[in-house]
Structures are given as structure tokens and as C-alpha cells.
Design an enzyme around this catalytic site. Structure first.
Site, PDB file in Angstrom:
ATOM      1  N   TYR A   1     -28.247  87.980  11.621  1.00 22.59           N
ATOM      2  CA  TYR A   1     -29.315  88.164  10.616  1.00 22.59           C
ATOM      3  C   TYR A   1     -30.651  88.505  11.242  1.00 22.59           C
ATOM      4  O   TYR A   1     -31.019  87.955  12.265  1.00 22.59           O
ATOM      5  CB  TYR A   1     -29.490  86.873   9.812  1.00 22.59           C
ATOM      6  CG  TYR A   1     -28.322  86.563   8.910  1.00 22.59           C
ATOM      7  CD1 TYR A   1     -28.256  87.087   7.628  1.00 22.59           C
ATOM      8  CD2 TYR A   1     -27.277  85.753   9.352  1.00 22.59           C
ATOM      9  CE1 TYR A   1     -27.186  86.805   6.798  1.00 22.59           C
ATOM     10  CE2 TYR A   1     -26.194  85.475   8.525  1.00 22.59           C
ATOM     11  CZ  TYR A   1     -26.156  86.002   7.260  1.00 22.59           C
ATOM     12  OH  TYR A   1     -25.086  85.731   6.435  1.00 22.59           O
TER      13      TYR A   1
ATOM     14  N   ARG B   1     -26.424  77.004   3.012  1.00 22.10           N
ATOM     15  CA  ARG B   1     -26.447  77.802   4.249  1.00 22.10           C
ATOM     16  C   ARG B   1     -27.282  77.058   5.297  1.00 22.10           C
ATOM     17  O   ARG B   1     -28.471  77.315   5.467  1.00 22.10           O
ATOM     18  CB  ARG B   1     -27.100  79.178   3.999  1.00 22.10           C
ATOM     19  CG  ARG B   1     -26.316  80.112   3.146  1.00 22.10           C
ATOM     20  CD  ARG B   1     -25.040  80.611   3.839  1.00 22.10           C
ATOM     21  NE  ARG B   1     -24.355  81.581   2.997  1.00 22.10           N
ATOM     22  CZ  ARG B   1     -23.578  81.278   1.954  1.00 22.10           C
ATOM     23  NH1 ARG B   1     -23.364  80.009   1.634  1.00 22.10           N
ATOM     24  NH2 ARG B   1     -23.009  82.228   1.242  1.00 22.10           N
TER      25      ARG B   1
ATOM     26  N   LYS C   1     -16.449  75.142  -8.373  1.00 24.16           N
ATOM     27  CA  LYS C   1     -15.454  76.124  -7.902  1.00 24.16           C
ATOM     28  C   LYS C   1     -14.752  75.530  -6.683  1.00 24.16           C
ATOM     29  O   LYS C   1     -15.333  74.750  -5.951  1.00 24.16           O
ATOM     30  CB  LYS C   1     -16.163  77.425  -7.499  1.00 24.16           C
ATOM     31  CG  LYS C   1     -16.866  78.115  -8.649  1.00 24.16           C
ATOM     32  CD  LYS C   1     -17.861  79.169  -8.158  1.00 24.16           C
ATOM     33  CE  LYS C   1     -19.186  78.551  -7.790  1.00 24.16           C
ATOM     34  NZ  LYS C   1     -20.186  79.514  -7.315  1.00 24.16           N
TER      35      LYS C   1
ATOM     36  N   GLY D   1     -17.643  83.620  -4.846  1.00 25.13           N
ATOM     37  CA  GLY D   1     -18.463  82.739  -5.686  1.00 25.13           C
ATOM     38  C   GLY D   1     -19.493  83.513  -6.497  1.00 25.13           C
ATOM     39  O   GLY D   1     -19.720  83.217  -7.672  1.00 25.13           O
ATOM     40  N   ASP D   2     -20.103  84.524  -5.886  1.00 26.27           N
ATOM     41  CA  ASP D   2     -21.144  85.317  -6.585  1.00 26.27           C
ATOM     42  C   ASP D   2     -20.545  86.043  -7.790  1.00 26.27           C
ATOM     43  O   ASP D   2     -21.160  86.103  -8.865  1.00 26.27           O
ATOM     44  CB  ASP D   2     -21.759  86.369  -5.647  1.00 26.27           C
ATOM     45  CG  ASP D   2     -22.305  85.766  -4.368  1.00 26.27           C
ATOM     46  OD1 ASP D   2     -22.640  84.572  -4.367  1.00 26.27           O
ATOM     47  OD2 ASP D   2     -22.402  86.507  -3.365  1.00 26.27           O
TER      48      ASP D   2
HETATM   49  P1  ADP Z   1     -17.430  80.646  -2.403  1.00 30.43           P
HETATM   50  O1  ADP Z   1     -17.090  82.089  -2.242  1.00 30.43           O
HETATM   51  O2  ADP Z   1     -18.781  80.454  -3.012  1.00 30.43           O
HETATM   52  O3  ADP Z   1     -17.166  79.802  -1.191  1.00 30.43           O
HETATM   53  P2  ADP Z   1     -14.955  79.601  -3.598  1.00 30.43           P
HETATM   54  O4  ADP Z   1     -14.192  79.830  -2.329  1.00 30.43           O
HETATM   55  O5  ADP Z   1     -14.890  78.223  -4.150  1.00 30.43           O
HETATM   56  O6  ADP Z   1     -16.475  80.063  -3.534  1.00 30.43           O
HETATM   57  O7  ADP Z   1     -14.383  80.618  -4.660  1.00 30.43           O
HETATM   58  C1  ADP Z   1     -15.057  80.956  -5.837  1.00 30.43           C
HETATM   59  C2  ADP Z   1     -14.045  81.343  -6.892  1.00 30.43           C
HETATM   60  O8  ADP Z   1     -13.315  82.495  -6.432  1.00 30.43           O
HETATM   61  C3  ADP Z   1     -12.982  80.280  -7.171  1.00 30.43           C
HETATM   62  O9  ADP Z   1     -13.413  79.354  -8.154  1.00 30.43           O
HETATM   63  C4  ADP Z   1     -11.840  81.121  -7.677  1.00 30.43           C
HETATM   64  O10 ADP Z   1     -12.021  81.419  -9.055  1.00 30.43           O
HETATM   65  C5  ADP Z   1     -11.982  82.418  -6.876  1.00 30.43           C
HETATM   66  N1  ADP Z   1     -11.097  82.396  -5.690  1.00 30.43           N
HETATM   67  C6  ADP Z   1     -11.451  82.203  -4.397  1.00 30.43           C
HETATM   68  N2  ADP Z   1     -10.350  82.243  -3.588  1.00 30.43           N
HETATM   69  C7  ADP Z   1      -9.297  82.465  -4.394  1.00 30.43           C
HETATM   70  C8  ADP Z   1      -7.873  82.603  -4.202  1.00 30.43           C
HETATM   71  N3  ADP Z   1      -7.310  82.528  -2.985  1.00 30.43           N
HETATM   72  N4  ADP Z   1      -7.089  82.814  -5.287  1.00 30.43           N
HETATM   73  C9  ADP Z   1      -7.622  82.904  -6.525  1.00 30.43           C
HETATM   74  N5  ADP Z   1      -8.936  82.777  -6.782  1.00 30.43           N
HETATM   75  C10 ADP Z   1      -9.768  82.563  -5.742  1.00 30.43           C
END
Ligand code: ADP
Length: 291
Positions: free
Chosen positions: A90, A156, A214, A246-247
Site C-alpha cells: 500500500y 484492518r 457474515k 463482503g463488499d
Molecule cells: P469478507 O470477504 O468480508 O471476509 P466473508 O468471508 O464472511 O466476508 O464472506 C462474505 C459473504 O460472501 C458470506 O456471507 C457469503 O455470503 C459469501 N461467501 C464467501 N465465501 C463463500 C463461499 N465459499 N461459498 C459461498 N458464499 C461465500
């Protein structure tokens, strides 16, 4: 921010633009073309800042709250690939966006002219202490005026001086919000939550009406106006790139939140994020085309 990502050609990089709140705005503008989506930030007066504004315009994101600052530029990050592992570098210390909350009057006007205000833990992290306090105060006033305030803690630690500074600012951000959208894995690490219910309860204790936890491929835990439950996500086993999972979830959720049907809104978030993780990059145009 500007993003430099490696191309198939060894040693060559492609210039793009991304960032957590920007990614959510980009997906929301595509999903809800009849909704005004504006981005509040500060940019410089150089060609890189202008190119980013071109992307805003092409994406249907309004620039009416973008401040143009003389002799400044935007932040940048570079993705490097080594043996298939991605790492991020960054350059954001001088980013104009650090000044986005310097003018309290501009903030108050922007917040009063909109119904829904979205920010993240990264928004809080980049602001100097004094403007962060002003930003939180403006959000508190907006919340008291009945606005919907949406917060993704997006932890972060590298952007904060200490873990305590981060967790305390995140709880302050949540306290001025009406919807909080945390990701369990990060929360568990930095708040020591034992399970998603502990994350939900920690935010619920602040009196926030809507908390959506999530958890990657695992069920989404929710609490909305006193009604709680779990929404099962259809797990994707062949994940290509989790950037912006997540976004994009947040955008899919917000596009439907106004319906009042919380499970339908979560389904919108989960289905969009599931498509996003099956493609490379933060901004996946085809992921929004089925909605
Ligand atoms: P971040 O990207 O903020 O770390 P997460 O990993 O918790 O967030 O994922 C955010 C959302 O993306 C989850 O609630 C789910 O809906 C979707 N997601 C992430 N990984 C998967 C996966 N392997 N299969 C299905 N959905 C997923």
C-alpha cells in the site's frame, strides 16, 4: 484507490481502481440503477484522480460529494503474486481521502441530503483522530435525525497504531449505526468472539436494530428489530478469488433492505457474493447481470 494488479505477462501490471466502500457503491449502482448512489471522498487534481472519476461516471456513481484538492493524489495498492499467493503493498499515507471529513459543514450537508449513509472500518482507519471524532459526531446527528446508517467493521489492523485503538473505534462506529455488517472470521480474531452469536450479541448490546454476521460459506446470522435467525448460504467449493465477497454481499443486501423482508435481503447479498467469489478481481460485472 488505484490498484495495480499483475497480468499474465510476467512483470506487467494493469491499472484499475477499487476500495471497500467503492466496491459496495459499484455493485449497488449496478443493482439499483434508479437509486442515487453518491460517493463522499477527497481526491487530487492529477490525472490519476481524474481517471478514477471517469470510472465513477461510467459506473453510475455520482461525484457531487467529491472534494478536489490541489497538489494531492489518491492512494494506491499493488497486488503481487508469488508462487500463487497474493500479497498487497500500500501507498496510502498521502492519500487525499484522509481529508474527506475535514469540513464538518460539507459532511452535515451530505448526510442531510441522503437517506442511507454507508461507511466502514477502513473509512475510520484512514482519518486522523480529530476528523474521525467529527465524522462520528456527524453520523450520530444523522442517526438521531432518522437516517439509516450502515457500517461494515472491515477490521484492518495494519491501518491502526494498536489493536485496542482499532477495536475501540470500531465499537464507536457501530454505536452511531443502525445496520452493522461484520464478518465473523475477523471479529473472532480481534474481539475474541467464540462464535457468530457472540459477535451478534456484542453489537446488539449497543442497541443496533439490525446486525448481520457474515461467515464465509457458513450460515449468515441475523437480528432485525428483535427477530433473529440464521440464513443458510449455498457453499461454493471452487472459490477463485474472495476479494470483495463482503463488499458485494453488503450491496446485494442493501439493494433489497428497503423491502422490509430481511431474509430476502440476506439472500440477495449471499447470492451476489457467491457469484463474485467465482471470478477474479473485486468488480465482477457479470455477477450482477442475473438480478
Ligand atoms: P469478507 O470477504 O468480508 O471476509 P466473508 O468471508 O464472511 O466476508 O464472506 C462474505 C459473504 O460472501 C458470506 O456471507 C457469503 O455470503 C459469501 N461467501 C464467501 N465465501 C463463500 C463461499 N465459499 N461459498 C459461498 N458464499 C461465500
Amino acid at each position: 484507490m488505484a490498484e495495480l494488479s499483475p497480468t499474465a505477462q510476467d512483470g506487467e501490471y494493469r491499472l484499475g481502481f477499487a476500495g471497500d466502500a467503492f466496491n459496495t457503491s459499484w455493485y449497488l449502482a449496478r443493482l439499483s440503477p434508479d437509486t442515487d448512489v453518491s460517493f463522499l471522498t477527497a481526491i487530487g487534481d492529477d490525472s490519476l484522480s481524474r481517471q478514477m472519476m471517469d470510472l465513477f461516471a461510467q459506473s453510475g456513481i455520482k461525484e457531487n460529494y467529491v472534494q478536489h484538492l490541489e497538489n494531492q493524489t489518491i492512494g494506491m495498492y499493488m497486488i503481487s503474486l508469488q508462487n500463487g499467493e497474493r500479497s498487497f503493498h500500500y501507498w496510502r499515507g498521502q492519500s487525499a481521502a484522509k481529508k474527506l471529513a475535514d469540513d464538518p459543514q460539507k459532511l452535515a450537508t451530505a448526510f442531510s441530503e441522503n437517506d442511507v449513509i454507508y461507511f466502514s472500518g477502513i473509512t475510520l482507519a484512514i482519518l486522523p483522530d480529530k476528523s474521525r471524532q467529527g465524522f462520528l459526531a456527524a453520523l450520530k446527528t444523522a442517526k438521531e435525525a432518522g437516517k439509516t446508517i450502515v457500517f461494515d467493521p472491515n477490521l484492518r489492523p495494519r491501518l491502526w497504531e494498536t489493536a485496542d485503538a482499532m477495536t475501540s473505534a470500531i465499537m464507536q462506529g457501530a454505536a452511531v449505526s443502525t445496520i452493522v455488517l461484520p464478518s465473523f472470521e475477523d471479529e473472532a480474531e480481534w474481539f475474541h468472539d467464540e462464535n457468530p452469536m457472540a459477535t451478534l450479541n456484542r453489537y446488539k448490546a449497543l442497541g443496533i436494530p439490525t446486525v448481520i454476521v457474515k461467515n464465509g460459506p457458513d450460515p449468515v446470522l441475523f437480528e432485525h428489530n428483535g427477530h433473529s435467525g440464521e440464513y443458510p448460504v449455498a457453499p461454493i467449493t471452487e472459490v477463485t478469488d474472495t476479494t470483495a465477497a463482503g463488499d458485494s454481499f453488503n450491496a446485494g443486501f442493501l439493494a433489497r433492505f428497503g423491502s422490509g423482508d430481511i431474509e430476502w435481503a440476506i439472500k440477495g447479498g449471499a447470492e451476489l457474493a457467491a457469484r463474485v467469489v467465482q471470478s477474479r478481481g473485486a468488480l465482477v460485472a457479470k455477477a450482477t447481470e442475473m438480478d
